[in-house]
Design a protein around this motif. Structure first.
Motif, short mmCIF file in Angstrom:
data_model
loop_
_atom_site.label_atom_id
_atom_site.label_comp_id
_atom_site.label_asym_id
_atom_site.label_seq_id
_atom_site.Cartn_x
_atom_site.Cartn_y
_atom_site.Cartn_z
N THR A 101 0.83 -1.21 0.00
CA THR A 101 0.00 0.00 0.00
C THR A 101 0.85 1.25 0.00
O THR A 101 0.59 2.21 -0.74
CB THR A 101 -0.94 0.01 1.22
OG1 THR A 101 -1.77 -1.16 1.17
CG2 THR A 101 -1.81 1.25 1.22
N TYR A 119 2.48 1.75 -3.36
CA TYR A 119 1.47 2.23 -4.31
C TYR A 119 1.23 3.73 -4.13
O TYR A 119 1.22 4.50 -5.10
CB TYR A 119 0.18 1.44 -4.12
CG TYR A 119 -0.97 1.88 -4.98
CD1 TYR A 119 -1.02 1.58 -6.34
CD2 TYR A 119 -2.04 2.60 -4.44
CE1 TYR A 119 -2.08 1.98 -7.14
CE2 TYR A 119 -3.11 3.00 -5.22
CZ TYR A 119 -3.12 2.68 -6.58
OH TYR A 119 -4.17 3.10 -7.36
N ASN A 120 1.06 4.15 -2.88
CA ASN A 120 0.79 5.57 -2.60
C ASN A 120 1.98 6.45 -2.97
O ASN A 120 1.80 7.57 -3.48
CB ASN A 120 0.43 5.75 -1.13
CG ASN A 120 -0.92 5.17 -0.78
OD1 ASN A 120 -1.80 5.06 -1.65
ND2 ASN A 120 -1.11 4.79 0.47
N ILE A 159 2.01 6.88 -6.72
CA ILE A 159 0.99 7.85 -7.13
C ILE A 159 1.49 9.27 -6.90
O ILE A 159 1.38 10.15 -7.76
CB ILE A 159 -0.33 7.63 -6.35
CG1 ILE A 159 -1.01 6.34 -6.82
CG2 ILE A 159 -1.27 8.82 -6.54
CD1 ILE A 159 -2.27 6.02 -6.06
N LEU A 160 2.07 9.52 -5.71
CA LEU A 160 2.57 10.85 -5.37
C LEU A 160 3.65 11.28 -6.35
O LEU A 160 3.65 12.44 -6.82
CB LEU A 160 3.12 10.84 -3.94
CG LEU A 160 3.66 12.18 -3.42
CD1 LEU A 160 2.55 13.22 -3.38
CD2 LEU A 160 4.26 11.99 -2.02
#
Length: 327
Positions: free
Chosen positions: A161, A164-165, A168-169
């Motif tokens: 997780t 993934y975050n 994205i950032l």
């Protein structure tokens, strides 16, 4: 019929050889079937195994025990064999398990008894410039996010997780959109796109429902194009895109998104970056740089097994003219 379980031991969070193989052996004996268990040894080993068993000539059902990547390899092996009667099943123990979401919940496919007693249906596939795709291919921020995740996973204590975050950032901090030339059955669209997806099925990316009305048996691909937009608007648009709420019940784009999102039906699609030599291409979760993305529909290309309760629900919904839509 010979039942061959092709197990990818490194798919998902746990070694499938430790927990799944004993279950397979126990259930196969209970069901009194002829079976084999094969462990993959390397990337694309499942292609070789599936092709060899399918070419043997005897009736065979090949179980892809892993994620969408393992399933993709087994499907490719069967296609290479030329055996149109060979059946493919999925035991989803990977990280995404998106393909089976087209028919039900991933846990519905983990019951080995129901799988062994299941029935096969004919489903479409996509041919791409690198092989085949079962569900969705894409170019854009979604593919770039997925491509960058592995480098964050190498950071200590950075789990799935968080990786993934962080990916994205990183991508939101970069220039958004890419100028793409998209050819859909000969019609050309050229614009700055945030995402361009070619959909045989509905789901990808761990549950994103890009094409809620996709039908794996209609011989048609759905193309979803998302134009570049402001960062302030991205979150709300992608939330609807993930939930499948960008497409209305009648199959058209929701009115509030028609300025940034388009949906088309197609047999053949080509996506080519205009200002850059390469782009990141996603094919069923496998991501990497490529000069273009080409896809053609392959109607009724393979026989895919649905576990018994899922098969009953699928056939009932088909008779009613409904699309099974499971979050």
């Amino acid at each position: 019929m010979e039942h061959v379980f092709i197990v990818n031991p490194i798919s998902g969070k746990a070694d499938a050889s430790l927990y799944l193989v004993p279950q397979i052996i126990e259930q196969a004996k209970k069901c009194n079937i002829s079976y084999r268990v094969e462990m993959t040894q390397a990337h694309r080993h499942a292609v070789q195994l599936a092709q060899a068993y399918a070419q043997a000539g005897d009736p065979v059902r090949l179980y892809a025990c892993g994620g969408d990547g393992t399933l993709n390899e087994v499907l490719e092996g069967v296609l290479r064999s030329g055996n149109h009667e060979a059946e493919v099943a999925s035991i989803p123990c990977g990280s995404g398990n998106d393909y089976v979401r087209n028919f039900g919940k991933p846990q519905d496919f983990l019951n080995l008894e129901n799988q062994i007693n299941g029935h096969a249906i004919s489903v479409d596939l996509m041919r791409t410039q690198t092989g085949i795709s079962a569900a969705i291919c894409s170019v854009g921020i979604d593919a770039k996010v997925a491509y960058n995740i592995p480098k964050y996973r190498r950071i200590p204590l950075c789990g799935g997780t968080m990786a993934y975050n962080l990916s994205i950032l990183e991508n939101l901090c970069r220039p958004l959109g890419q100028k793409l030339r998209v050819e859909i059955d000969g019609k050309v669209f050229c614009d700055q796109f945030l995402i361009a997806t070619i959909c045989n099925g509905s789901y990808y990316g761990g549950g994103y429902c890009a094409a809620p009305k996709a039908d794996l048996q209609d011989g048609v691909l759905e193309v979803v194009l998302v134009r570049k937009m402001s960062r302030l608007r991205i979150a709300s648009v992608l939330a609807k895109y993930k939930a499948g709420a960008h497409i209305a019940e009648d199959g058209t784009v929701c009115p509030d998104l028609r300025d940034v999102l388009y949906c088309f039906h197609a047999q053949e699609v080509h996506i080519i970056p205009v200002d850059e030599k390469n782009t990141i291409v996603n094919i069923d979760g496998e991501c990497g740089p490529a000069e273009r993305l080409d896809a053609w529909v392959m109607p009724g290309a393979v026989r895919f097994v649905l576990p018994l309760p899922v098969y009953d629900s699928w056939t009932q919904n088909k008779q009613k003219g409904q699309t099974l839509f499971v979050h």
